[in-house]
Design a protein around this motif. Sequence first.
Motif, PDB file in Angstrom:
ATOM      1  N   ASP A 213       6.551  -5.289  -2.688  1.00  0.00           N
ATOM      2  CA  ASP A 213       6.184  -3.918  -3.045  1.00  0.00           C
ATOM      3  C   ASP A 213       5.851  -3.084  -1.811  1.00  0.00           C
ATOM      4  O   ASP A 213       4.768  -2.528  -1.686  1.00  0.00           O
ATOM      5  CB  ASP A 213       4.989  -3.966  -4.020  1.00  0.00           C
ATOM      6  CG  ASP A 213       4.758  -2.628  -4.714  1.00  0.00           C
ATOM      7  OD1 ASP A 213       5.692  -1.794  -4.741  1.00  0.00           O
ATOM      8  OD2 ASP A 213       3.642  -2.417  -5.218  1.00  0.00           O
ATOM      9  N   HIS A 214       6.817  -2.997  -0.889  1.00  0.00           N
ATOM     10  CA  HIS A 214       6.693  -2.137   0.295  1.00  0.00           C
ATOM     11  C   HIS A 214       5.458  -2.409   1.139  1.00  0.00           C
ATOM     12  O   HIS A 214       4.934  -1.496   1.781  1.00  0.00           O
ATOM     13  CB  HIS A 214       6.708  -0.660  -0.125  1.00  0.00           C
ATOM     14  CG  HIS A 214       7.997  -0.235  -0.758  1.00  0.00           C
ATOM     15  ND1 HIS A 214       9.167  -0.094  -0.035  1.00  0.00           N
ATOM     16  CD2 HIS A 214       8.297   0.059  -2.049  1.00  0.00           C
ATOM     17  CE1 HIS A 214      10.134   0.275  -0.857  1.00  0.00           C
ATOM     18  NE2 HIS A 214       9.648   0.366  -2.085  1.00  0.00           N
ATOM     19  N   GLY A 215       4.989  -3.645   1.111  1.00  0.00           N
ATOM     20  CA  GLY A 215       3.858  -3.990   1.972  1.00  0.00           C
ATOM     21  C   GLY A 215       2.531  -3.397   1.537  1.00  0.00           C
ATOM     22  O   GLY A 215       1.591  -3.332   2.328  1.00  0.00           O
ATOM     23  N   GLN A 216       2.451  -2.967   0.278  1.00  0.00           N
ATOM     24  CA  GLN A 216       1.184  -2.368  -0.173  1.00  0.00           C
ATOM     25  C   GLN A 216       0.489  -3.256  -1.201  1.00  0.00           C
ATOM     26  O   GLN A 216       1.090  -3.736  -2.160  1.00  0.00           O
ATOM     27  CB  GLN A 216       1.429  -0.968  -0.776  1.00  0.00           C
ATOM     28  CG  GLN A 216       2.385  -0.953  -1.966  1.00  0.00           C
ATOM     29  CD  GLN A 216       2.763   0.445  -2.430  1.00  0.00           C
ATOM     30  OE1 GLN A 216       2.375   1.444  -1.840  1.00  0.00           O
ATOM     31  NE2 GLN A 216       3.548   0.514  -3.498  1.00  0.00           N
ATOM     32  N   ALA A 217      -0.845  -3.475  -0.977  1.00  0.00           N
ATOM     33  CA  ALA A 217      -1.662  -4.134  -1.989  1.00  0.00           C
ATOM     34  C   ALA A 217      -2.306  -3.032  -2.827  1.00  0.00           C
ATOM     35  O   ALA A 217      -2.555  -3.187  -4.013  1.00  0.00           O
ATOM     36  CB  ALA A 217      -2.712  -5.027  -1.347  1.00  0.00           C
ATOM     37  N   LYS A 218      -2.551  -1.898  -2.187  1.00  0.00           N
ATOM     38  CA  LYS A 218      -3.103  -0.721  -2.844  1.00  0.00           C
ATOM     39  C   LYS A 218      -2.085   0.396  -2.632  1.00  0.00           C
ATOM     40  O   LYS A 218      -1.524   0.529  -1.541  1.00  0.00           O
ATOM     41  CB  LYS A 218      -4.441  -0.382  -2.164  1.00  0.00           C
ATOM     42  CG  LYS A 218      -5.225   0.714  -2.828  1.00  0.00           C
ATOM     43  CD  LYS A 218      -6.573   0.869  -2.100  1.00  0.00           C
ATOM     44  CE  LYS A 218      -7.109   2.267  -2.346  1.00  0.00           C
ATOM     45  NZ  LYS A 218      -8.134   2.631  -1.359  1.00  0.00           N
ATOM     46  N   LYS A 219      -1.826   1.174  -3.659  1.00  0.00           N
ATOM     47  CA  LYS A 219      -0.755   2.177  -3.592  1.00  0.00           C
ATOM     48  C   LYS A 219      -0.910   3.119  -2.395  1.00  0.00           C
ATOM     49  O   LYS A 219      -1.967   3.706  -2.184  1.00  0.00           O
ATOM     50  CB  LYS A 219      -0.731   2.993  -4.892  1.00  0.00           C
ATOM     51  CG  LYS A 219       0.639   3.645  -5.151  1.00  0.00           C
ATOM     52  CD  LYS A 219       0.728   4.199  -6.571  1.00  0.00           C
ATOM     53  CE  LYS A 219       1.989   5.001  -6.808  1.00  0.00           C
ATOM     54  NZ  LYS A 219       3.215   4.185  -6.855  1.00  0.00           N
ATOM     55  N   TYR A 220       0.154   3.204  -1.592  1.00  0.00           N
ATOM     56  CA  TYR A 220       0.264   4.060  -0.410  1.00  0.00           C
ATOM     57  C   TYR A 220      -0.602   3.619   0.767  1.00  0.00           C
ATOM     58  O   TYR A 220      -0.748   4.353   1.731  1.00  0.00           O
ATOM     59  CB  TYR A 220       0.020   5.534  -0.764  1.00  0.00           C
ATOM     60  CG  TYR A 220       1.008   6.041  -1.806  1.00  0.00           C
ATOM     61  CD1 TYR A 220       2.374   5.750  -1.691  1.00  0.00           C
ATOM     62  CD2 TYR A 220       0.593   6.778  -2.908  1.00  0.00           C
ATOM     63  CE1 TYR A 220       3.275   6.169  -2.647  1.00  0.00           C
ATOM     64  CE2 TYR A 220       1.486   7.198  -3.871  1.00  0.00           C
ATOM     65  CZ  TYR A 220       2.833   6.889  -3.740  1.00  0.00           C
ATOM     66  OH  TYR A 220       3.735   7.299  -4.705  1.00  0.00           O
ATOM     67  N   TYR A 221      -1.178   2.422   0.702  1.00  0.00           N
ATOM     68  CA  TYR A 221      -1.861   1.844   1.863  1.00  0.00           C
ATOM     69  C   TYR A 221      -1.101   0.596   2.275  1.00  0.00           C
ATOM     70  O   TYR A 221      -1.129  -0.412   1.577  1.00  0.00           O
ATOM     71  CB  TYR A 221      -3.327   1.526   1.534  1.00  0.00           C
ATOM     72  CG  TYR A 221      -4.137   2.798   1.355  1.00  0.00           C
ATOM     73  CD1 TYR A 221      -4.815   3.360   2.436  1.00  0.00           C
ATOM     74  CD2 TYR A 221      -4.160   3.444   0.125  1.00  0.00           C
ATOM     75  CE1 TYR A 221      -5.517   4.549   2.288  1.00  0.00           C
ATOM     76  CE2 TYR A 221      -4.854   4.645  -0.022  1.00  0.00           C
ATOM     77  CZ  TYR A 221      -5.544   5.186   1.055  1.00  0.00           C
ATOM     78  OH  TYR A 221      -6.218   6.363   0.901  1.00  0.00           O
ATOM     79  N   HIS A 222      -0.347   0.690   3.373  1.00  0.00           N
ATOM     80  CA  HIS A 222       0.613  -0.349   3.751  1.00  0.00           C
ATOM     81  C   HIS A 222       0.090  -1.184   4.914  1.00  0.00           C
ATOM     82  O   HIS A 222      -0.051  -0.674   6.017  1.00  0.00           O
ATOM     83  CB  HIS A 222       1.956   0.291   4.110  1.00  0.00           C
ATOM     84  CG  HIS A 222       2.467   1.208   3.038  1.00  0.00           C
ATOM     85  ND1 HIS A 222       3.245   0.763   2.005  1.00  0.00           N
ATOM     86  CD2 HIS A 222       2.246   2.517   2.808  1.00  0.00           C
ATOM     87  CE1 HIS A 222       3.512   1.776   1.193  1.00  0.00           C
ATOM     88  NE2 HIS A 222       2.918   2.856   1.652  1.00  0.00           N
ATOM     89  N   ASP A 223      -0.187  -2.469   4.628  1.00  0.00           N
ATOM     90  CA  ASP A 223      -0.634  -3.358   5.694  1.00  0.00           C
ATOM     91  C   ASP A 223       0.530  -3.775   6.577  1.00  0.00           C
ATOM     92  O   ASP A 223       0.340  -4.243   7.694  1.00  0.00           O
ATOM     93  CB  ASP A 223      -1.281  -4.621   5.088  1.00  0.00           C
ATOM     94  CG  ASP A 223      -2.555  -4.281   4.336  1.00  0.00           C
ATOM     95  OD1 ASP A 223      -3.159  -3.231   4.660  1.00  0.00           O
ATOM     96  OD2 ASP A 223      -2.942  -5.027   3.424  1.00  0.00           O
ATOM     97  N   MET A 224       1.713  -3.641   6.045  1.00  0.00           N
ATOM     98  CA  MET A 224       2.916  -4.052   6.763  1.00  0.00           C
ATOM     99  C   MET A 224       4.101  -3.358   6.106  1.00  0.00           C
ATOM    100  O   MET A 224       3.937  -2.733   5.049  1.00  0.00           O
ATOM    101  CB  MET A 224       3.101  -5.570   6.636  1.00  0.00           C
ATOM    102  CG  MET A 224       3.222  -6.015   5.167  1.00  0.00           C
ATOM    103  SD  MET A 224       3.406  -7.778   4.896  1.00  0.00           S
ATOM    104  CE  MET A 224       5.098  -8.015   5.376  1.00  0.00           C
TER     105      MET A 224
END
Length: 367
Positions: A213-224
């Motif tokens: 899911d685009h590197g996000q655990a929380k929507k629009y916060y991307h760890d990678m």
Amino acid sequence: MKIPFLDLKVQYKQIEDEVLPMITKSMANGAFVGGPQVAEFEEEFAGFCETTYCIGVSSGTDALRFALMAVGVGPGDEVITVPNTFIATTEAVSQVGATPVFVDIYPDTYDIDVSKVEEKITSKTKAIIPVHMYGQPADMDQVLKIAKKNDIAVIEDACQAHGALYKDRKAGSLGTAGCFSFYPGKNLGAFGEGGAVVTNDEEIADKIRVIRDHGQAKKYYHDMEGYNGRLDAIQAGVLRIKLKRLSDWNNARRKNAACYNEFLSVLPAAKIPTEAGFAESVYHLYVVLVDDRDGLQKHLSEKGVATGLHYPLPLHLQKAYDHLGYKKGEFPVTEDVAERLLSLPMFPELTREQIEYVVTSINEFLT
Ligand SMILES: *Cc1c(COP(=O)(O)O)cnc(C)c1O
């Protein structure tokens, strides 16, 4: 008589009454990608595989790629697998930046020859991918023993083995992670693309959820940076309906295989599949070995019997892998099998009469 290689329409007819309302309801609910239907399927498929976690993804190839990433395989690493598999296995390896390293197979089960693995292990080896070919699990105790001794991950390619057993455990549940494809023709197939990773490791499960899911655990916060690799809600709905019937369908495939075996055992010119003592195959494919394979395939085609080749050119001899520098002769078992293996019609709804017709047609050619 015309006999298809695989008949997805007859299977659809059995579940149509459940599928159509599910699709209508999904549309009305407006849940199209991910959502509760996917979560429910994940829980049910983890239950089926007897694992703690299941993460739905968009294909078997993504399942393999994400699993490799999650166990930390990356550029410069080596991953051991077999050359007789579908290219998706090694595409996943290359696409995370690692290099596939091939090991030959056993001539009877067509699965990885575990006695040849250790000589291929180097300081760069990070994982081994046993592929449960045609629905029969590889020798997992040996694979796991070698992996443990050398501290490498085991990513099972169970894309052809939904529900297969190794001893009393489900294929896909034995390694670090197990990867499944729900391509329509697989034993558990969606109405489009789909896949899943199963694992008992919470950290790996969490990583794969983020990667898909685009590197996000929380929507629009991307760890990678990740991928668009999620499972659709409608596909999950189809898979839930089919999962309830999977064991029955696998049993029907096993019954069909036993029927083929019974008829073909009187024809020594066609070598029937061998089931290892530790394995219960789910016969994704039913394969026979014959000397004049191409001749037999042509004859069967003239008789109306559709067949397949899995696979006609081993991966180490494919143009795509020229740069790996392998030569003809390096994997003699795989190379021999590629020339002589023929996949006969196999699906749960195949009838005894159809199998008899296929075998009679084979008999005509061989005698
Ligand atoms: C089908 C298959 C895959 C790939 O699955 P997709 O869903 O088509 O990406 C990988 N490995 C094997 C052995 C397969 O048969």
